[in-house]
Design an enzyme around this catalytic site. Structure first.
Site, mmCIF file in Angstrom:
data_model
loop_
_atom_site.group_PDB
_atom_site.id
_atom_site.type_symbol
_atom_site.label_atom_id
_atom_site.label_comp_id
_atom_site.label_asym_id
_atom_site.label_seq_id
_atom_site.Cartn_x
_atom_site.Cartn_y
_atom_site.Cartn_z
ATOM 1 N N SER A 104 0.828 -1.207 0.000
ATOM 2 C CA SER A 104 0.000 0.000 0.000
ATOM 3 C C SER A 104 0.866 1.262 0.000
ATOM 4 C CB SER A 104 -0.965 -0.046 1.189
ATOM 5 O OG SER A 104 -1.964 0.933 1.070
ATOM 6 N N HIS B 281 -8.022 -5.108 -0.442
ATOM 7 C CA HIS B 281 -6.822 -4.409 0.008
ATOM 8 C C HIS B 281 -6.443 -4.898 1.404
ATOM 9 C CE1 HIS B 281 -4.014 -1.029 -0.201
ATOM 10 N NE2 HIS B 281 -4.189 -0.940 1.109
ATOM 11 N N ASP C 88 -10.335 -3.779 -4.767
ATOM 12 C CA ASP C 88 -9.501 -2.781 -4.099
ATOM 13 C C ASP C 88 -9.549 -1.478 -4.885
ATOM 14 O OD1 ASP C 88 -7.525 -1.328 -2.773
ATOM 15 O OD2 ASP C 88 -5.882 -2.671 -3.304
#
Length: 309
Positions: free
Chosen positions: A156, A281, A251
């Site tokens: 991320s 995610h 996501d």
């Protein structure tokens, strides 16, 4: 594509809990909540050492993991930057993931506890992460690391930092990075892609939360089109290290992660791109709850190990 049943059960449980959205929390509240969501899996490891790397804003805490099967010689290393929107997350929230990456890759993993926003806006996190990679290269012998096999990785916002560090290392002609593992990375500051529209609510990382993260990290002054925060906007991606790019099908960040993989390929970079269509995610931090997470983490680690060792 439908959600993985174990992931759907987790999302259903979160919906029933009806907690306060992260975008309505203070950073301190969000950090405490994220720690409470730490992956419960127990991953044995050969050795864990907490150290400090010198950084431009003071010493940067780092954690060095040596895999279970390590011998006595120097090992290649993965320098890992944790996710959490540059606002939340720390060495503990990603401890299980780093342990698995070390064991499955056969490499040492050094996790970096960079400065967080909004106390420290961009580029503070970048500066800390870059300094940490430099420190690993300069001190490889004392750390038991083969400096000819250093890679970077992150999930991320950590994937964003890994991508940015590779771009900076190219521009500054060092340190030498041999691979980048980008796990559902943030690569842009736009929140208007098709996957933001499709998965903006109800899939763990929400559009409002990403906007909250970006606002805290960029602050009122940093240019949100600068590649330092949006690596997809870098004009020249040629000459970057080989990349293993992962996205999750459900996501908000899938479109920009896939776009970065495509841009790297177009620039002549060796890219492996893998999408997990049934995942959300953050699924790399769900090893203790989602069976598919464990196999995905292991596959990525093995692939990185083959490049670095």
């Amino acid at each position: 594509m439908t959600l993985d049943p174990q992931v759907k059960a987790l999302l259903d449980g979160m919906a029933e809990a009806d907690g306060l959205p992260m975008s309505e929390m203070t950073p301190a509240e969000a950090r405490a909540m994220y720690v409470a969501l730490k992956d419960p899996i127990d991953v044995p490891i050969g050795k864990v050492e907490d150290k400090f790397a010198p950084g431009p804003g003071g010493d940067v805490p780092v954690r060095l993991y040596t895999p279970v099967a390590a011998g006595g010689g120097a090992l290649s290393a993965i320098v890992f930057f944790h996710g959490g929107g540059w606002v939340i997350g720390d060495l503990d929230t990603h401890d299980a993931l780093c342990r698995t990456l070390a064991n499955e890759s056969g490499c040492k993993v050094m996790a970096v506890d960079y400065r967080l926003a909004p106390e420290h806006h961009c580029p503070a996190a970048v500066d800390d992460c870059y300094a940490a990679v430099e420190w690993v290269e300069k001190n490889g012998s004392s750390l038991g690391i083969d400096v000819n096999g250093i890679g970077v990785a992150g999930d991320s916002a950590g994937g964003n930092l890994a991508a940015v560090i590779c771009q900076l290392a190219k521009k500054r002609k060092g340190p030498t990075i041999h691979h980048q593992l980008l796990i559902y990375p943030v690569t842009d500051t736009k929140t208007d892609t098709a996957t933001y529209q499709s998965f903006g609510e109800g899939f763990f990382l929400e559009k409002a939360t990403m906007q909250w993260f970006i606002d805290h990290y960029a602050g009122p002054e940093f240019d949100r089109e600068d590649p330092m925060i949006a690596p997809l906007r870098e004009a020249d991606l040629s000459g970057l290290p080989p990349a293993y790019v992962i996205t999750a099908g459900h996501d908000v960040l899938k479109a920009e992660g896939a776009a970065y993989a495509d841009a790297l390929k177009a620039a002549g970079v060796d890219v492996t791109y893998i999408d997990y269509p049934e995942m959300i995610h953050g699924f790399f931090n769900l090893q203790g709850m989602v069976e598919a997470s464990r196999s995905a983490v292991a596959a990525a680690a093995v692939a990185v190990g083959k490049v670095l060792t």
